[in-house]
Scaffold this motif. Structure first.
Motif, mmCIF file in Angstrom:
data_model
loop_
_atom_site.group_PDB
_atom_site.id
_atom_site.type_symbol
_atom_site.label_atom_id
_atom_site.label_comp_id
_atom_site.label_asym_id
_atom_site.label_seq_id
_atom_site.Cartn_x
_atom_site.Cartn_y
_atom_site.Cartn_z
ATOM 1 N N MET A 1 0.825 -1.216 0.000
ATOM 2 C CA MET A 1 0.000 0.000 0.000
ATOM 3 C C MET A 1 0.853 1.258 0.000
ATOM 4 O O MET A 1 0.542 2.231 -0.687
ATOM 5 C CB MET A 1 -0.916 0.000 1.225
ATOM 6 N N GLY B 1 3.710 1.580 -1.299
ATOM 7 C CA GLY B 1 4.241 1.742 -2.644
ATOM 8 C C GLY B 1 3.253 2.436 -3.561
ATOM 9 O O GLY B 1 3.590 3.408 -4.246
ATOM 10 N N VAL B 2 2.017 1.954 -3.560
ATOM 11 C CA VAL B 2 0.996 2.556 -4.404
ATOM 12 C C VAL B 2 0.734 3.992 -3.972
ATOM 13 O O VAL B 2 0.565 4.890 -4.797
ATOM 14 C CB VAL B 2 -0.306 1.734 -4.353
ATOM 15 N N ALA C 1 3.319 6.228 -5.353
ATOM 16 C CA ALA C 1 3.096 6.519 -6.770
ATOM 17 C C ALA C 1 1.985 7.560 -6.936
ATOM 18 O O ALA C 1 2.116 8.501 -7.719
ATOM 19 C CB ALA C 1 2.744 5.234 -7.512
ATOM 20 N N LEU C 2 0.911 7.400 -6.181
ATOM 21 C CA LEU C 2 -0.210 8.334 -6.295
ATOM 22 C C LEU C 2 0.170 9.722 -5.782
ATOM 23 O O LEU C 2 -0.157 10.738 -6.390
ATOM 24 C CB LEU C 2 -1.421 7.802 -5.521
ATOM 25 N N TYR D 1 2.441 11.411 -8.209
ATOM 26 C CA TYR D 1 1.681 11.921 -9.354
ATOM 27 C C TYR D 1 0.949 13.206 -8.987
ATOM 28 O O TYR D 1 0.898 14.156 -9.784
ATOM 29 C CB TYR D 1 0.697 10.852 -9.820
ATOM 30 N N TYR E 1 7.634 14.960 -8.598
ATOM 31 C CA TYR E 1 7.278 13.538 -8.533
ATOM 32 C C TYR E 1 8.293 12.774 -7.711
ATOM 33 O O TYR E 1 7.952 12.049 -6.776
ATOM 34 C CB TYR E 1 7.201 12.930 -9.942
ATOM 35 N N PHE F 1 7.565 10.962 -4.230
ATOM 36 C CA PHE F 1 7.612 9.502 -4.227
ATOM 37 C C PHE F 1 8.603 9.014 -3.166
ATOM 38 O O PHE F 1 8.277 8.168 -2.328
ATOM 39 C CB PHE F 1 8.029 9.000 -5.612
ATOM 40 N N GLU G 1 8.215 6.669 0.222
ATOM 41 C CA GLU G 1 9.017 5.450 0.273
ATOM 42 C C GLU G 1 9.874 5.422 1.535
ATOM 43 O O GLU G 1 10.037 4.366 2.155
ATOM 44 C CB GLU G 1 9.919 5.368 -0.963
#
Lengths: 233, 233
Positions: free
Chosen positions: B90, B92-93, B96-97, B100, B204, B208, B212
Motif C-alpha cells: 500500500m 508503494g501505491v 506513486a499516487l 503523481y 514527482y 515519491f 518510500e
DNA sequence: CAACATTAAATTGTTGACACTTTGAACGAG
DNA sequence: CTCGTTCAAAGTGTCAACAATTTAATGTTG
C-alpha cells in the motif's frame, strides 16, 4: 470434520449468492447487456435470477463501491456513465499506476518476463502491420496487464484492474486508426527496452507517457466528435 | 440520462439508511470502537442502531469493497487485518499516487497553494523542533492531503484517500521518534521547492521518495519489533 | 482423558410482505 | 393549449420470520 493440520485448507464455501450476483451483474453491465437507459430494476433483476431482492441489493452495493453503478436514494440504481472529464482523470491515474508497475518490474526483470514481453511485442507488431485491430487489442491488453501483474504488488494490481474495469464503461470506441497501432507498439518497445535494461526511471517515464499519449488520442477524437455533434445540432 | 442544466437542484434525499450506517460503522472501525477480536455481529450491530439487519448487511458490503472489512460466507464479517507485507504494498501505491499528485500540482503551482504549503511547512517545523508529535501529525496529514486535493484530479483524490483510510487499519503506531520529524519535514521542504519551481519531474521524485522513506522507517521498526517478539518467545 | 460423535445455541442467508417515495398519466382550471 | 393538481401504478426501503449453516457444548467411547 475431515483433514486440516498442515494447511487449514478451508473447504468452506468460497462464494455466496451476492458475490455470484455481483459477478454476473458486472459482466452484464460491461458487456452492455443491461443498458436500457442506464436504469437497473431490482425486481426485474431478481426475477431473472430467480432470487429475492435482498441479495441483489447487496450485490449492487458492492458494484457501487467499485464504481460501476450509481445509487440514488429512492430513485434507483443506474449504470454509471462517465463523461470525458472523468475518463481523462482516470487515464492520468492509470498512467501513474502503470508507470509505477513498469518501474517496479524494471528492478526485477527476470528472463522469462522479458521473453514474454518480447513475444507480445512481436505479435503486436504483426497485427499492427496488418492493421488488424481485433488482433492487436487483446494483445495490447495482455501486455499492460502482464507488466502490472508481474510487478509483484497485489494492491497495485487490484487498483489498476479496478480502474481499467471502470474505464470500460466509457463506450466511445477504442478504435485506433491506421498507423496509430504501429506508433503505439513503438512505445511498447521503448518500455520493454527500459525494463530489460533495468532502468527504473526510464521504465516509469516511458510507461507513463505511453498511457498519457493514449489519453491525448482520446481527447483529440473526443474534441472532433464534439465539433461534429455541434454541427449536426 | 444524467443531469446537466445550470444547477439541477436535487433536493432529493442525498443519503439513505445504509449509507448512514456505512459511515457510522466505518468510523467505529477506524476509531477502534469495534474490534472485539475483529468479528462483527450483525444482530448486535442492528440492535445498537435500532434497525433491521438488511440495511446493516448492505452497509457491510460497501465496506468490504472499500477494503475495510472481510466477508467470509456463512462465517461472518471481520474487520480487515493487514499484515506488514500488505502495508508495504500500500505504501508503494501511495507513493506513486502522491508523487503523481505533486507532479500535477507542480504544473499549476498557484500562489495561494504555495503560500498554504509554506505555512504548513513552518508550522511543522516548529512542531518538529519541539518534538511535538501530536501537533506534527495532523499537520503532516493536512500537508499531504492538500497536495493531493489541489492536484485537481478527483479520481486520484478518491483513490489516495481510500488507500490512506485502509492504512489506518494497521495499528502499529505511527510514532516517529525524535529527529525523524525534522528529517521528514526537510523532505517536505524539497517537495514544496519543486512544486514552487514548477519542476514536475522533481516534484514527482521527491514526493515519491518521501513516502518510500516512510515505508522504510516502518519496515525498520517492524523488523526490530519482530526480533523483540522472537526473543520474548 | 483424549478424540470423536451428537445435539443445542447462536449466527448468517434468504425470503415475502408491507410501508414509503417517486413517477407519470388522467383530469380540471385558467 | 398550458399549467398545476390528483390519483393510481411502479419501484425502492425496511422489516420480521424462517431456513440453512456454523459454532459450542455435551455426552460417549476406546
Amino acid at each position: 470434520m475431515t483433514s486440516s493440520a498442515a494447511h487449514d485448507v478451508s473447504f468452506l464455501r468460497l462464494t455466496s449468492l451476492p458475490m455470484l450476483l455481483e459477478r454476473e451483474i458486472e459482466s452484464m453491465i460491461l458487456d452492455g447487456r443491461l443498458s436500457e437507459g442506464g436504469r437497473i430494476n431490482e425486481n426485474q433483476l431478481a426475477a431473472t435470477f430467480g432470487v429475492s431482492r435482498g441479495p441483489v441489493r447487496e450485490a449492487l452495493r458492492s458494484l457501487e463501491a467499485l464504481g460501476l453503478v450509481e445509487l440514488l436514494p429512492n430513485r434507483g440504481v443506474f449504470i454509471r456513465s462517465l463523461d470525458i472529464a472523468q475518463v481523462v482523470e482516470m487515464y492520468g491515474v492509470r498512467a501513474a499506476l502503470f508507470g509505477y508497475a513498469a518501474q517496479l518490474l524494471a528492478t526485477r526483470a527476470e528472463p522469462d518476463v522479458i521473453a514474454r514481453l518480447r513475444a507480445l511485442l512481436d505479435e503486436m507488431g504483426e497485427a499492427a502491420q496488418a492493421h488488424d485491430f481485433d488482433r492487436y487489442y487483446p494483445l495490447n491488453f495482455a501486455f499492460h496487464d502482464f507488466i502490472v501483474e508481474r510487478a509483484g504488488n497485489g494492491v497495485l494490481t487490484a487498483q489498476y484492474r479496478g480502474l481499467v474495469k471502470q474505464l470500460r464503461l466509457y463506450r466511445a470506441g477504442n478504435l485506433m486508426t491506421g498507423n496509430t497501432l504501429e506508433l503505439s507498439n513503438e512505445e511498447h518497445a521503448r518500455i520493454v527496452a527500459a525494463i530489460e535494461g533495468r532502468d527504473a526511471a526510464s521504465a516509469y517515464q516511458t510507461s507513463f507517457d505511453h498511457v498519457e499519449r493514449g489519453k491525448e488520442r482520446l481527447l483529440a477524437r473526443s474534441a472532433s466528435a464534439g465539433r461534429a455533434e455541434e454541427q449536426s445540432a
